[in-house]
Design a protein around this motif. Structure first.
Motif, PDB file in Angstrom:
ATOM      1  N   THR A  23      38.532  35.888  38.159  1.00  0.00           N
ATOM      2  CA  THR A  23      37.648  34.818  37.697  1.00  0.00           C
ATOM      3  C   THR A  23      38.304  33.453  37.850  1.00  0.00           C
ATOM      4  O   THR A  23      37.685  32.502  38.340  1.00  0.00           O
ATOM      5  N   THR A  25      40.845  32.687  39.862  1.00  0.00           N
ATOM      6  CA  THR A  25      41.067  32.423  41.285  1.00  0.00           C
ATOM      7  C   THR A  25      39.770  31.943  41.940  1.00  0.00           C
ATOM      8  O   THR A  25      39.777  31.004  42.741  1.00  0.00           O
ATOM      9  N   TYR A  26      38.653  32.583  41.603  1.00  0.00           N
ATOM     10  CA  TYR A  26      37.370  32.154  42.135  1.00  0.00           C
ATOM     11  C   TYR A  26      37.073  30.719  41.692  1.00  0.00           C
ATOM     12  O   TYR A  26      36.601  29.898  42.482  1.00  0.00           O
ATOM     13  N   LEU A 115      31.821  36.010  36.952  1.00  0.00           N
ATOM     14  CA  LEU A 115      32.347  34.879  37.714  1.00  0.00           C
ATOM     15  C   LEU A 115      32.349  33.585  36.912  1.00  0.00           C
ATOM     16  O   LEU A 115      33.073  32.646  37.252  1.00  0.00           O
ATOM     17  N   SER A 131      27.938  30.587  41.589  1.00  0.00           N
ATOM     18  CA  SER A 131      28.134  31.989  41.991  1.00  0.00           C
ATOM     19  C   SER A 131      27.439  32.336  43.295  1.00  0.00           C
ATOM     20  O   SER A 131      27.165  33.510  43.569  1.00  0.00           O
ATOM     21  N   LEU A 133      28.371  32.778  46.110  1.00  0.00           N
ATOM     22  CA  LEU A 133      29.098  33.764  46.895  1.00  0.00           C
ATOM     23  C   LEU A 133      28.403  35.127  46.802  1.00  0.00           C
ATOM     24  O   LEU A 133      28.321  35.852  47.792  1.00  0.00           O
TER      25      LEU A 133
END
Length: 183
Positions: A23, A25-26, A115, A131, A133
């Motif tokens: 989470t 890192t995202y 996320l 989000s 992605l």
């Protein structure tokens, strides 16, 4: 830090730590994209593109690990996405709702989007689809199994909605393009 809590097993604490690491890192990735691109629309496009590339590759892992066979219709596909894929990769099971009368469109409702843990959108990024992605991942993975779909966020808890809703619409079946003379 979770190792010292007596009611959480070491394996559960490792999952919590790796989930939090993912989470965070995202979040760092989205932050960097916001710095690299001038507007939210460009960031949204990049997140979708990155997700698409992940989905194209992730489908092989999913099919190998899940032992799921070919889905016979879009409803079965929706069940596999919600009950197997989301559970396997994000640890959540979204509900499937709002089917269109034709059965070619539905919504995935995420009560909890992992996320967005620890995230608060700044006012100057009101059109960011944080989000996005996920939309790309779904589109890319389904394209690899010959399904063209449109995927978009219609509700987002980061924007004040009570749930996160991803809308999926079946566009068409993609026919295999075999070289001339092969069947």
């Amino acid at each position: 830090m979770y190792w010292y809590l007596p009611f959480i097993s070491p394996s559960a604490s490792m999952h919590l730590m790796s989930s939090e690491l993912f989470t965070l890192t995202y979040g760092a990735l989205v932050t960097q994209l916001c710095k690299d691109y001038e507007n939210d629309e460009d960031v949204n496009k990049q997140l979708d593109k990155m997700g698409y590339n992940i989905g194209v590759r992730l489908i092989e892992d999913f099919l190998a690990r899940s032992n799921v066979g070919r889905c016979h219709d879009f409803r079965e596909t929706a069940d596999v996405i919600a009950k197997v894929a989301f559970k396997m990769y994000l640890g959540i099971t979204p509900s499937i709702t709002n089917w269109s009368p034709a059965g070619d469109e539905f919504s995935l409702i995420l009560e909890n989007n992992p996320l967005v843990d620890f995230v608060e959108l700044p006012d100057n990024h009101s059109s960011l689809i944080y989000s996005n992605l996920l939309c790309g991942v779904l589109r890319g993975a389904l394209e690899m199994v010959q399904m063209a779909v449109d995927v978009k966020f219609v509700q987002d808890t980061l924007k004040g909605d009570s749930v996160t809703e991803i809308r999926m619409k079946f566009i068409r079946r993609i026919e295999d393009n075999l070289p001339v003379g092969e069947e």
